[in-house]
Design a protein around this motif. Structure first.
Motif, short mmCIF file in Angstrom:
data_model
loop_
_atom_site.label_atom_id
_atom_site.label_comp_id
_atom_site.label_asym_id
_atom_site.label_seq_id
_atom_site.Cartn_x
_atom_site.Cartn_y
_atom_site.Cartn_z
N GLY A 193 0.81 -1.21 0.00
CA GLY A 193 0.00 0.00 0.00
C GLY A 193 0.84 1.26 0.00
O GLY A 193 0.57 2.21 -0.74
N LEU A 194 1.89 1.28 0.80
CA LEU A 194 2.77 2.45 0.85
C LEU A 194 3.58 2.58 -0.43
O LEU A 194 3.83 3.68 -0.92
CB LEU A 194 3.70 2.35 2.06
CG LEU A 194 4.67 3.52 2.27
CD1 LEU A 194 3.89 4.83 2.42
CD2 LEU A 194 5.56 3.27 3.48
N ALA A 195 4.01 1.45 -0.99
CA ALA A 195 4.80 1.49 -2.22
C ALA A 195 4.00 2.05 -3.39
O ALA A 195 4.57 2.56 -4.35
CB ALA A 195 5.30 0.08 -2.56
N ALA A 196 2.66 1.96 -3.32
CA ALA A 196 1.80 2.49 -4.40
C ALA A 196 1.29 3.89 -4.10
O ALA A 196 0.43 4.40 -4.81
CB ALA A 196 0.62 1.54 -4.62
N ALA A 197 1.84 4.54 -3.06
CA ALA A 197 1.34 5.86 -2.66
C ALA A 197 1.74 6.96 -3.63
O ALA A 197 1.34 8.11 -3.46
CB ALA A 197 1.86 6.20 -1.26
N TRP A 198 2.50 6.64 -4.67
CA TRP A 198 2.91 7.64 -5.66
C TRP A 198 1.83 7.90 -6.70
O TRP A 198 1.87 8.91 -7.42
CB TRP A 198 4.16 7.15 -6.40
CG TRP A 198 3.96 5.81 -7.05
CD1 TRP A 198 4.19 4.60 -6.51
CD2 TRP A 198 3.42 5.57 -8.36
NE1 TRP A 198 3.85 3.60 -7.39
CE2 TRP A 198 3.38 4.17 -8.54
CE3 TRP A 198 2.99 6.39 -9.39
CZ2 TRP A 198 2.91 3.58 -9.71
CZ3 TRP A 198 2.53 5.81 -10.56
CH2 TRP A 198 2.49 4.42 -10.72
N LEU A 199 0.85 6.99 -6.84
CA LEU A 199 -0.07 7.05 -7.97
C LEU A 199 -0.95 8.30 -7.95
O LEU A 199 -1.02 9.04 -8.94
CB LEU A 199 -0.94 5.79 -7.99
CG LEU A 199 -1.96 5.70 -9.14
CD1 LEU A 199 -1.26 5.83 -10.47
CD2 LEU A 199 -2.73 4.39 -9.05
N LEU A 200 -1.65 8.55 -6.84
CA LEU A 200 -2.54 9.72 -6.79
C LEU A 200 -1.76 11.03 -6.88
O LEU A 200 -2.22 11.95 -7.58
CB LEU A 200 -3.39 9.67 -5.52
CG LEU A 200 -4.54 8.65 -5.54
CD1 LEU A 200 -5.30 8.66 -4.23
CD2 LEU A 200 -5.48 8.94 -6.71
N PRO A 201 -0.59 11.17 -6.23
CA PRO A 201 0.19 12.39 -6.47
C PRO A 201 0.57 12.57 -7.94
O PRO A 201 0.58 13.69 -8.45
CB PRO A 201 1.43 12.20 -5.59
CG PRO A 201 0.97 11.30 -4.49
CD PRO A 201 -0.02 10.37 -5.13
N ALA A 202 0.88 11.47 -8.63
CA ALA A 202 1.23 11.56 -10.05
C ALA A 202 0.06 12.08 -10.87
O ALA A 202 0.21 12.93 -11.75
CB ALA A 202 1.68 10.20 -10.57
N LEU A 203 -1.15 11.56 -10.58
CA LEU A 203 -2.34 12.02 -11.30
C LEU A 203 -2.62 13.49 -11.02
O LEU A 203 -2.95 14.27 -11.93
CB LEU A 203 -3.54 11.16 -10.92
CG LEU A 203 -3.47 9.67 -11.31
CD1 LEU A 203 -4.69 8.93 -10.79
CD2 LEU A 203 -3.36 9.52 -12.82
N ALA A 204 -2.50 13.89 -9.75
CA ALA A 204 -2.77 15.28 -9.38
C ALA A 204 -1.76 16.22 -10.02
O ALA A 204 -2.12 17.29 -10.53
CB ALA A 204 -2.76 15.42 -7.86
N LEU A 205 -0.48 15.87 -10.00
CA LEU A 205 0.55 16.72 -10.60
C LEU A 205 0.39 16.81 -12.11
O LEU A 205 0.61 17.88 -12.71
CB LEU A 205 1.94 16.19 -10.24
CG LEU A 205 2.37 16.37 -8.78
CD1 LEU A 205 3.66 15.62 -8.51
CD2 LEU A 205 2.54 17.85 -8.47
N THR A 206 0.01 15.71 -12.75
CA THR A 206 -0.21 15.73 -14.20
C THR A 206 -1.37 16.64 -14.55
O THR A 206 -1.28 17.46 -15.48
CB THR A 206 -0.48 14.31 -14.72
OG1 THR A 206 0.64 13.47 -14.44
CG2 THR A 206 -0.73 14.32 -16.22
#
Length: 288
Positions: A193-206
Motif C-alpha cells: 500500500g505504501l509502495a503504491a502511494a505515488w499514484l494519486l500524487p502523479a495524477l494530481a501533478l499531471t
C-alpha cells in the motif's frame, strides 16, 4: 527522314528473357521511357502489369505501420490516433529510457537504504515516492510545442492540433509512466500500500501541469511543479520529522479530490491549447 533509333528485335528478346547485363538493362529501359514504338514491341501481360502497379501504389500510399502503432491498434486504439502517437517527437524515446533508468535507480536506492538499517532517518521508499509522481511531467514537457516537435507548425493546420494533440500525448506519457513505475512497485521493500502511494500524487501533478499549460508553456509548468513537489517533500519531512507526511491517507484524499476537480477544468479550458490562443503556442513573428 526519321533518323530515330529503335531497339532491334534480338535485343528486345534478350531484355524480356533476362539475358542482359545490368548496364544494358538500364540503357534499354531509358530508351523505352522515351520511345512509344519500342514499348509497344515489348511483350507483357496487361493484367500482371496493372496488378504490379497497384501493389506499388498501395505500398506507397499505405506504408507499414511502426511497431508502436501496431501495438496500439491491437489494444483497441483507433488507427489515426495510433499513427499520431507513434509519430511523437524523437525526444520521447530518450524520456522512456530516462524513466526506466530513474525507476531502476529508485528501486536500488530503496533496497540500499533498507539494507543499511537507516530507516529511522531516511525511509527506504522516500526517494522512490518523491521521484515517481514527477516522471510524467518531464514527458509532457517534451510532448508538445514548437521547440520540441519539428513538424509542429505543419501539424497546427491539421485536425490533431491544439488541445487534442497535447492531451493525447499527455495521456500516452501518463500511461507509459504509470505502467513502468507500476511494474517496479512490487520490487520495493515495505508494504504494498505504501509502495503504491505515488499514484494519486502523479495524477494530481499531471492534471495540474495541464491546467497551468493553458497559461504558460508545458515545459515551464512541468519544471515549476517538479521543483515545488521536491521542495514540499523535503520541507514537510524536515519540519515534522516524518518524510512520508505527503503520502499519508489524508494527503491521498486531497490528491484524489484535486484530480477530480482539475480534469473538468482542463476540459473547459482546452481551447487555450489551440494554436494562436496561448502566447507560448504562437509562432514567433518574423522580424523585418
Amino acid at each position: 527522314m526519321n533518323t530515330q533509333w529503335h531497339l532491334p528485335g534480338e535485343l528486345i528478346e534478350r531484355y524480356t528473357t533476362g539475358h542482359l547485363e545490368a548496364v544494358q538493362v538500364m540503357s534499354v529501359e531509358t530508351h523505352l521511357m522515351g520511345c512509344a514504338r519500342c514499348r509497344e514491341a515489348v511483350p507483357y501481360e496487361r493484367e500482371w502489369l496493372t496488378a504490379g502497379w497497384e501493389r506499388i501504389a498501395d505500398a506507397v500510399d499505405r506504408p507499414r505501420p511502426r511497431p508502436v502503432a501496431r501495438i496500439l491498434r491491437r489494444c483497441g486504439v483507433p488507427e489515426h490516433v495510433a499513427v499520431f502517437l507513434a509519430a511523437t517527437p524523437a525526444l520521447a524515446r530518450g524520456w522512456l529510457v530516462a524513466v526506466t533508468a530513474t525507476v531502476a535507480a529508485a528501486v536500488a536506492v530503496a533496497h540500499l537504504v533498507d539494507s543499511t538499517g537507516a530507516a529511522w532517518t531516511v525511509h527506504p521508499l522516500l526517494f522512490f515516492l518523491t521521484v515517481a509522481p514527477v516522471l510524467p511531467l518531464a514527458g509532457i514537457a517534451l510532448a508538445y510545442g514548437p521547440r520540441v516537435d519539428p513538424v509542429h507548425e505543419t501539424q497546427a493546420a491539421t485536425p490533431m492540433a491544439g488541445s487534442r494533440s497535447l492531451l493525447l500525448r499527455a495521456l500516452a506519457v501518463l500511461v507509459c509512466a504509470i505502467v513502468l513505475t507500476g511494474l517496479a512497485t512490487p520490487l520495493l521493500p515495505g508494504p504494498p500500500g505504501l509502495a503504491a502511494a505515488w499514484l494519486l500524487p502523479a495524477l494530481a501533478l499531471t492534471a495540474t501541469t495541464l491546467a497551468l499549460a493553458t497559461r504558460v508553456a508545458p515545459p515551464v509548468s512541468a519544471a515549476v511543479l517538479i521543483v515545488a513537489w521536491s521542495c514540499a517533500v523535503l520541507t514537510t519531512g524536515g519540519l515534522t520529522g516524518d518524510g512520508l507526511v505527503l503520502f499519508s491517507p489524508a494527503a491521498q484524499i486531497l490528491y484524489g479530490a484535486a484530480t477530480v476537480l482539475l480534469i473538468p477544468l482542463v476540459h473547459l479550458r482546452r481551447a487555450r491549447f489551440d494554436p494562436g490562443e496561448p502566447r507560448w503556442n504562437r509562432p514567433s513573428a518574423s522580424k523585418n
